[in-house]
Design an enzyme around this catalytic site. Structure first.
Site, PDB file in Angstrom:
ATOM      1  N   ILE A   4     -43.652  -0.283 -25.910  1.00 39.06           N
ATOM      2  CA  ILE A   4     -43.123   0.307 -27.139  1.00 39.06           C
ATOM      3  C   ILE A   4     -43.095   1.825 -27.001  1.00 39.06           C
ATOM      4  O   ILE A   4     -44.080   2.436 -26.578  1.00 39.06           O
ATOM      5  CB  ILE A   4     -43.982  -0.097 -28.355  1.00 39.06           C
ATOM      6  CG1 ILE A   4     -43.985  -1.617 -28.528  1.00 39.06           C
ATOM      7  CG2 ILE A   4     -43.491   0.582 -29.625  1.00 39.06           C
ATOM      8  CD1 ILE A   4     -44.899  -2.112 -29.631  1.00 39.06           C
ATOM      9  N   CYS A   5     -41.974   2.430 -27.337  1.00 35.45           N
ATOM     10  CA  CYS A   5     -41.833   3.885 -27.416  1.00 35.45           C
ATOM     11  C   CYS A   5     -42.296   4.568 -26.125  1.00 35.45           C
ATOM     12  O   CYS A   5     -41.637   4.481 -25.106  1.00 35.45           O
ATOM     13  CB  CYS A   5     -42.586   4.406 -28.638  1.00 35.45           C
ATOM     14  SG  CYS A   5     -42.088   6.065 -29.153  1.00 35.45           S
ATOM     15  N   LEU A   6     -43.440   5.236 -26.163  1.00 39.94           N
ATOM     16  CA  LEU A   6     -43.941   5.912 -24.969  1.00 39.94           C
ATOM     17  C   LEU A   6     -44.081   4.941 -23.801  1.00 39.94           C
ATOM     18  O   LEU A   6     -43.760   5.286 -22.654  1.00 39.94           O
ATOM     19  CB  LEU A   6     -45.296   6.560 -25.253  1.00 39.94           C
ATOM     20  CG  LEU A   6     -46.038   7.109 -24.026  1.00 39.94           C
ATOM     21  CD1 LEU A   6     -45.303   8.303 -23.439  1.00 39.94           C
ATOM     22  CD2 LEU A   6     -47.475   7.471 -24.373  1.00 39.94           C
ATOM     23  N   PHE A  12     -42.302   2.388 -23.065  1.00 37.84           N
ATOM     24  CA  PHE A  12     -40.986   2.163 -22.464  1.00 37.84           C
ATOM     25  C   PHE A  12     -40.549   3.383 -21.656  1.00 37.84           C
ATOM     26  O   PHE A  12     -39.941   3.254 -20.587  1.00 37.84           O
ATOM     27  CB  PHE A  12     -39.971   1.852 -23.564  1.00 37.84           C
ATOM     28  CG  PHE A  12     -38.665   1.341 -23.054  1.00 37.84           C
ATOM     29  CD1 PHE A  12     -38.515   0.020 -22.688  1.00 37.84           C
ATOM     30  CD2 PHE A  12     -37.578   2.189 -22.926  1.00 37.84           C
ATOM     31  CE1 PHE A  12     -37.301  -0.458 -22.206  1.00 37.84           C
ATOM     32  CE2 PHE A  12     -36.365   1.729 -22.449  1.00 37.84           C
ATOM     33  CZ  PHE A  12     -36.233   0.402 -22.087  1.00 37.84           C
TER      34      PHE A  12
END
Length: 204
Positions: free
Chosen positions: A159-161, A163
């Site tokens: 998720i987010c960071l 990825f």
């Protein structure tokens, strides 16, 4: 044949029928296949071994901790502390799984041992893209690839960071990410043709 003999044989037949009925109801007798029909098959007792209470049959997911104590503006402190936002734990638990924390700065042998005990890994959001945290993400990602290449289904959810870090690792380019301003900019979601959005909030 005498009358007494006939009565004796009659009582023997009645007694045998009684025993057969009792055995059938208790589930301990052997019933000929010719006597079975749909209703009796449904009512027959099923013998299954009891579940082993020492085993947990739901998935166990490892969540990698992020450097810092979770307070705003202190994600990169030098105390060696790390945290996992409760929302990630609840997210995994809502799907029926249990969570095992993977501490980013724990000894490598301990981290690898934990990876052998979980069924998947989740990389959270955050802000740290270098140092020991980045190295730990790379170690876990390499282990995930090894497991899947060995046909051991081992999912990784980023998720987010998380990825972003995977993008940096795969591309082998630490500068692949670009900054851009997206504040107060509304964009339209473009669905692929195979997406099924009927009956969802995205249907128009």
């Amino acid at each position: 044949m005498s009358k007494d003999t006939v009565l004796f044989l009659f009582f023997i037949a009645i007694f045998q029928c009684f025993l057969s009925t009792k055995s059938y109801n208790s589930g301990t007798g052997i019933i000929p296949l010719t006597q079975l029909h749909h209703d009796s098959l449904v009512s027959l007792p099923v013998s299954c071994p009891p579940p082993d209470r020492s085993l947990y049959y739901q998935p166990v997911i490892g969540i990698l901790s992020h450097p810092g104590d979770g307070a705003f503006g202190r994600h990169s402190n030098a105390t060696g502390a790390s945290f996992i936002h409760a929302s990630y734990v609840k997210f995994v638990e809502a799907a029926g799984a249990r969570v095992v924390p993977l501490i980013y700065n724990e000894p490598p042998e301990m981290l690898l041992k934990k990876l052998e005990l979980v069924n998947g890994v989740l990389f959270t959001g955050g802000s740290v893209k270098d140092g020991l945290y980045f190295e730990t993400v790379g170690t876990i990602f390499k282990k995930v690839l090894e497991k899947n290449e060995a046909r051991d289904h081992f999912p990784l959810y980023a998720i987010c960071l998380g990825f972003e870090l995977i993008t940096m690792i795969i591309s082998e380019d630490d500068n692949i990410l670009e900054e851009f301003k997206a504040k107060n900019q509304a964009s339209t979601i473009q669905f692929v043709e195979s997406a099924h959005i009927e009956g969802t909030v995205f249907q128009r």
